[in-house]
Design an enzyme around this catalytic site. Structure first.
Site, mmCIF file in Angstrom:
data_model
loop_
_atom_site.group_PDB
_atom_site.id
_atom_site.type_symbol
_atom_site.label_atom_id
_atom_site.label_comp_id
_atom_site.label_asym_id
_atom_site.label_seq_id
_atom_site.Cartn_x
_atom_site.Cartn_y
_atom_site.Cartn_z
ATOM 1 N N CYS A 52 0.844 -1.195 0.000
ATOM 2 C CA CYS A 52 0.000 0.000 0.000
ATOM 3 C C CYS A 52 0.880 1.247 0.000
ATOM 4 C CB CYS A 52 -0.893 -0.009 1.234
ATOM 5 S SG CYS A 52 -1.659 1.585 1.541
ATOM 6 N N CYS A 55 0.580 3.362 3.375
ATOM 7 C CA CYS A 55 0.990 2.836 4.682
ATOM 8 C C CYS A 55 2.311 3.481 5.120
ATOM 9 C CB CYS A 55 1.139 1.320 4.602
ATOM 10 S SG CYS A 55 -0.400 0.429 4.959
ATOM 11 N N HIS A 115 -4.008 0.440 8.067
ATOM 12 C CA HIS A 115 -4.508 0.185 6.721
ATOM 13 C C HIS A 115 -5.955 -0.311 6.728
ATOM 14 C CE1 HIS A 115 -4.024 -0.880 2.455
ATOM 15 N NE2 HIS A 115 -4.686 -1.989 2.732
ATOM 16 N N ASN A 155 -13.176 10.074 -1.362
ATOM 17 C CA ASN A 155 -13.842 9.031 -2.135
ATOM 18 C C ASN A 155 -13.625 7.747 -1.383
ATOM 19 O OD1 ASN A 155 -14.523 10.667 -4.346
ATOM 20 N ND2 ASN A 155 -12.446 10.457 -5.130
ATOM 21 N N SER A 163 -8.909 4.635 -4.989
ATOM 22 C CA SER A 163 -7.842 3.788 -5.501
ATOM 23 C C SER A 163 -7.303 2.804 -4.472
ATOM 24 C CB SER A 163 -6.707 4.679 -6.006
ATOM 25 O OG SER A 163 -6.264 5.528 -4.961
ATOM 26 N N HIS A 166 -6.904 2.011 2.183
ATOM 27 C CA HIS A 166 -6.283 2.728 3.309
ATOM 28 C C HIS A 166 -7.070 4.018 3.570
ATOM 29 C CE1 HIS A 166 -2.515 3.267 5.753
ATOM 30 N NE2 HIS A 166 -3.170 4.391 5.952
ATOM 31 N N HIS A 168 -8.180 7.450 3.712
ATOM 32 C CA HIS A 168 -7.549 8.688 3.244
ATOM 33 C C HIS A 168 -8.547 9.560 2.501
ATOM 34 C CE1 HIS A 168 -7.542 6.308 -0.451
ATOM 35 N NE2 HIS A 168 -7.392 7.441 -1.126
ATOM 36 N N GLN A 170 -8.697 13.643 0.169
ATOM 37 C CA GLN A 170 -7.902 14.566 -0.640
ATOM 38 C C GLN A 170 -8.283 16.003 -0.332
ATOM 39 O OE1 GLN A 170 -7.231 13.775 -4.787
ATOM 40 N NE2 GLN A 170 -8.294 11.815 -4.682
HETATM 41 P P1 H2U Z 1 -8.126 8.453 -4.321
HETATM 42 O O1 H2U Z 1 -8.117 7.105 -3.698
HETATM 43 O O2 H2U Z 1 -9.318 9.286 -3.898
HETATM 44 O O3 H2U Z 1 -7.935 8.373 -5.789
HETATM 45 O O4 H2U Z 1 -6.853 9.257 -3.732
HETATM 46 C C1 H2U Z 1 -5.559 8.748 -3.763
HETATM 47 C C2 H2U Z 1 -4.637 9.734 -4.408
HETATM 48 O O5 H2U Z 1 -3.306 9.354 -4.152
HETATM 49 C C3 H2U Z 1 -4.791 9.812 -5.913
HETATM 50 O O6 H2U Z 1 -5.243 11.092 -6.277
HETATM 51 C C4 H2U Z 1 -2.499 9.748 -5.216
HETATM 52 C C5 H2U Z 1 -3.367 9.574 -6.445
HETATM 53 O O7 H2U Z 1 -3.016 10.517 -7.418
HETATM 54 N N1 H2U Z 1 -1.271 8.942 -5.209
HETATM 55 C C6 H2U Z 1 -0.059 9.566 -4.935
HETATM 56 O O8 H2U Z 1 -0.011 10.777 -4.738
HETATM 57 N N2 H2U Z 1 1.092 8.805 -4.847
HETATM 58 C C7 H2U Z 1 1.134 7.459 -5.072
HETATM 59 O O9 H2U Z 1 2.176 6.857 -4.956
HETATM 60 C C8 H2U Z 1 -0.099 6.752 -5.517
HETATM 61 C C9 H2U Z 1 -1.374 7.528 -5.476
HETATM 62 ZN ZN ZN Z 2 -2.138 1.113 3.779
#
Ligand code: H2U
Ligand code: ZN
Length: 350
Positions: A52, A55, A115, A155, A163, A166, A168, A170
């Site tokens: 992840c 993490c 996580h 989201n 995505s 974990h 999180h 934005q």
């Molecule tokens: P979402 O799960 O809402 O997509 O948010 C995760 C964000 O994390 C996503 O916008 C960023 C993605 O661009 N990200 C990073 O900044 N670094 C990473 O190594 C993977 C994902």
């Molecule tokens: Zn994680």
């Protein structure tokens, strides 16, 4: 005109925040469903996932290693949609081809080093740390001279394009007012001018009196299904005291916000006994240097699930071409959310 029977007759409802209408068709709730059934990813089981990228200690895309963070952790999105340094430029060919450069910043907020947690499974004090982090980010980003608005959002669930399980969210900071905030700001300002009161303050007073759409609450916040909800189990979180931003909340209110976030996400998970997907976010005053006393802090939860953990609402057809539409009434949705236990189903099982 006589009053409509809102529980059985097709009608439309007005959203005073966006000044748009939603079509409500309560008679359609029994229609058969043979469409797509979603698979919900099982909840993350491990406290730490070496694969992840959120993490503690993981290496993210771009090669930066996350620190061993103990509570929350914020970093600049490695795939940011907005960048701080973009030359101010414009395209204008008559009225029909118009474009403007846009600068900003995108941050990612990890809510916890764990996580396997979600807001619904975090304690009030853990969520309070998230609230404090949001406030700090809002202040820091909002104080930058070109930043006019700060959008905090989350989201949750693959279905909503998240995505990674974990916990999180934005934060995107813009040099303009995005569409939704711009619409709300105008409505707040117009209402304030005509009534000298808060649009959402007056609305909350009505809802507290009617008791039909309330879901849960505490001394400082109320969660309800708004009269004009579009998504089946959409909710609105309102501060009882009129404040314009998270920053304006006092210590007790900040903890109360953590508490209501926990309450509402637990109820969501309990509805279909699943980790409930949603998009949620806060609307706060613009950070354009003015106070915006007309504004009233609130959060929207927009969950896509309709009648089970696997059947979701699609915004297609009439909704894309004409206006949003819902079947289950907001009153029925609120009653469902009120009827589930206030304790998380996984805690009840164990
Ligand atoms: P979402 O799960 O809402 O997509 O948010 C995760 C964000 O994390 C996503 O916008 C960023 C993605 O661009 N990200 C990073 O900044 N670094 C990473 O190594 C993977 C994902
Ligand atoms: Zn994680």
């Amino acid at each position: 005109m006589s009053a409509i029977d809102l529980a059985s007759r097709p009608h439309r409802r007005f959203n005073p925040l966006t000044r748009e209408w939603v079509l409500v068709s309560p008679q359609r709730t029994e229609r058969p469903w043979q469409g797509q059934v979603e698979n919900i990813a099982p909840e993350a089981q491990v406290r730490f996932d070496p694969n992840c990228y959120l993490c503690p200690g993981s290496v993210r895309a771009g090669g930066v290693r996350n620190p061993a963070y103990p509570t929350t952790f914020v970093f600049d999105n490695d795939f940011a949609a907005l960048k701080p340094e973009v030359p101010a430029q414009e395209v204008r060919e008559g009225e029909l081809l118009v474009a403007r450069s846009e600068t900003g910043r995108c941050r990612v907020v990890c809510y916890s080093p764990r996580h396997d947690l979600t807001m619904a499974r975090m304690s009030v004090s853990e969520l309070r740390a998230v609230v404090d982090t949001w406030i700090q980010e809002f202040a820091e980003l909002g104080n930058q001279p070109r930043v006019q608005s700060v959008q905090i959002f989350e989201n949750r669930g693959e279905m909503m394009g998240c995505s990674n399980p974990h916990p999180h969210g934005q934060i995107w900071a813009n040099e303009i007012l995005p569409n939704e905030l711009a619409k709300e700001l105008e409505s707040f300002g117009d209402y304030q001018q005509r009534h000298a009161t808060s649009l959402l303050g007056d609305y909350l007073a009505l809802e507290l009196e009617k008791q039909e759409r309330l879901v849960c609450g505490n001394g400082h916040f109320v969660a309800l299904v708004p009269y004009w909800a579009v998504w089946p189990f959409e909710t609105l979180l309102l501060s009882r005291r009129r404040v314009v931003s998270l920053e304006a909340l006092n210590d007790e209110e900040r903890t109360a916000l953590a508490d209501i976030l926990r309450q509402i996400t637990i109820r969501y998970d309990n509805l279909f006994q699943t980790s409930f997907p949603y998009t949620m976010g806060f609307h706060q005053r613009p950070t354009d240097g003015r106070e915006h006393p007309e504004f009233h802090l609130h959060a929207h939860f927009y969950p896509p699930l309709l009648r089970s953990a696997t059947v979701k609402k699609f915004m297609v057809g009439y909704e894309m071409l004409a206006m949003p539409q819902r079947d289950i009434t907001p009153e029925a949705a609120a009653a469902r959310l009120r009827s589930v236990p206030a304790t998380h189903y996984l805690e009840l099982i164990s």
